[in-house]
Scaffold this motif. Structure first.
Motif, PDB file in Angstrom:
ATOM      1  N   VAL A  17       0.868  -1.194   0.000  1.00  0.00           N
ATOM      2  CA  VAL A  17       0.000   0.000   0.000  1.00  0.00           C
ATOM      3  C   VAL A  17       0.898   1.236   0.000  1.00  0.00           C
ATOM      4  N   LYS A  65       0.166   4.474  -0.715  1.00  0.00           N
ATOM      5  CA  LYS A  65      -0.438   5.804  -0.525  1.00  0.00           C
ATOM      6  C   LYS A  65       0.519   6.723   0.222  1.00  0.00           C
ATOM      7  N   MET A  99     -12.923  -8.133   1.384  1.00  0.00           N
ATOM      8  CA  MET A  99     -11.859  -7.354   2.032  1.00  0.00           C
ATOM      9  C   MET A  99     -12.370  -6.926   3.400  1.00  0.00           C
ATOM     10  N   MET A 111      -2.919  -6.032   7.879  1.00  0.00           N
ATOM     11  CA  MET A 111      -2.113  -4.871   7.575  1.00  0.00           C
ATOM     12  C   MET A 111      -0.807  -5.024   8.359  1.00  0.00           C
ATOM     13  N   SER A 112      -0.043  -3.948   8.465  1.00  0.00           N
ATOM     14  CA  SER A 112       1.269  -4.072   9.104  1.00  0.00           C
ATOM     15  C   SER A 112       1.192  -4.668  10.514  1.00  0.00           C
ATOM     16  N   ARG A 140      -2.371  -6.407   3.013  1.00  0.00           N
ATOM     17  CA  ARG A 140      -2.158  -5.042   2.491  1.00  0.00           C
ATOM     18  C   ARG A 140      -1.221  -4.313   3.438  1.00  0.00           C
ATOM     19  N   ILE A 141       0.022  -4.136   2.999  1.00  0.00           N
ATOM     20  CA  ILE A 141       1.050  -3.641   3.907  1.00  0.00           C
ATOM     21  C   ILE A 141       1.584  -2.289   3.447  1.00  0.00           C
ATOM     22  N   GLY A 142       1.444  -1.297   4.323  1.00  0.00           N
ATOM     23  CA  GLY A 142       1.993   0.020   4.043  1.00  0.00           C
ATOM     24  C   GLY A 142       3.189   0.317   4.938  1.00  0.00           C
ATOM     25  N   THR A 143       2.898   0.655   6.201  1.00  0.00           N
ATOM     26  CA  THR A 143       3.917   1.135   7.139  1.00  0.00           C
ATOM     27  C   THR A 143       5.136   0.222   7.239  1.00  0.00           C
ATOM     28  N   ARG A 163       3.613   6.923   7.714  1.00  0.00           N
ATOM     29  CA  ARG A 163       3.090   8.022   6.904  1.00  0.00           C
ATOM     30  C   ARG A 163       2.947   9.264   7.772  1.00  0.00           C
TER      31      ARG A 163
END
Ligand SMILES: *Cc1c(COP(=O)(O)O)cnc(C)c1O
Length: 235
Positions: free
Chosen positions: A40, A42, A169, A206-207, A222-225, A231
């Motif tokens: 992810v 963003k 989801m 997620m993370s 879904r991995i962002g951080t 962020r």
């Protein structure tokens, strides 16, 4: 930071995330390739997406149309093919824009949105994959369908020729053990797969909670951080 510095940083965090996924699959008795990583990206620039693609990432997630459309264009301009997942709220007046670049929309939670995406996707060569976002806390403010709305929305998706129903989801609720919530998700995913054969995607984790999600059958995390860093804005 220089391009090489950022590349090394992303390579290291990607390695750590891949190890977490592999360990969680092992603990769950699932094959190591049972789970797809969606990065992810963003708030992070197209240059990071290109670096991740170079490191083997195949799936990328974005949550705002305006940011995503420019980024997709920049990445495609670099000749890189990725699977783009839209994971944020879709305003119906943005359906046409999102359908122009997304391969998957993960956050469909109303019949009206399904219909708007269906109209926008009617002349696509490849149908738009749609996941229905399931609310695990019953709070409509955080998005997602509750109760029998799931079946009303899934029926709207399957009756639309431009769309293909991929599965579900969900986001773990605040203030509840994510394992408990993902266990409920797993039960509903089983019902979904029997009602709509082939709709077996479960995007969860997620993370902070990917291990719990994988234990309960997530096929996509879904991995962002953990990949890209904290962020600046909370979103
Ligand atoms: C931002 C976001 C993620 C990634 O969350 P992290 O905690 O940064 O890994 C996953 N799913 C959705 C829907 C998001 O908006």
């Amino acid at each position: 930071m220089t391009g090489t510095g950022r590349r090394a940083e992303l390579a290291a965090s990607l390695e750590r995330v891949r190890e977490r996924i592999a360990r969680a699959c092992l603990a769950a008795g699932r094959p190591p390739d049972a789970v797809t990583l969606t990065a992810v990206t963003k708030t992070y620039p197209a240059s990071d997406v290109l670096l991740l693609a170079g490191l083997g990432v195949t799936d990328v997630g974005e949550n705002r149309d305006q940011e995503a459309s420019g980024k997709v264009e920049a990445v495609r301009g670099g000749g890189v093919g990725l699977r783009w997942h839209f994971v944020g709220r879709v305003q119906r007046n943005k359906a046409r824009s999102v359908v122009a670049y997304a391969d998957v929309v993960e956050s469909v939670d109303s019949v009206r949105l399904a219909e708007a995406l269906g109209r926008a996707a009617a002349d696509r060569e490849v149908p738009l994959e749609v996941l229905i976002q399931l609310s695990l806390d019953g709070d409509p403010a955080r998005g997602g369908v509750t109760g029998d709305d799931l079946w009303r929305v899934s029926d709207a998706v399957v009756s639309s020729p431009g769309l293909r129903l991929g599965g579900l989801m969900a986001v773990a609720p605040l203030g509840e053990d994510p394992g408990q919530a993902f266990a409920r998700l797993a039960v509903i995913a089983g019902e979904m797969a029997s009602r709509h054969p082939g709709s077996t995607t479960v995007s969860a984790g997620m993370s902070g909670d990917l291990e719990a999600a994988i234990l309960h059958g997530a096929t996509h995390v879904r991995i962002g951080t953990s990949l890209l860093g904290m962020r600046n804005s909370l979103r």
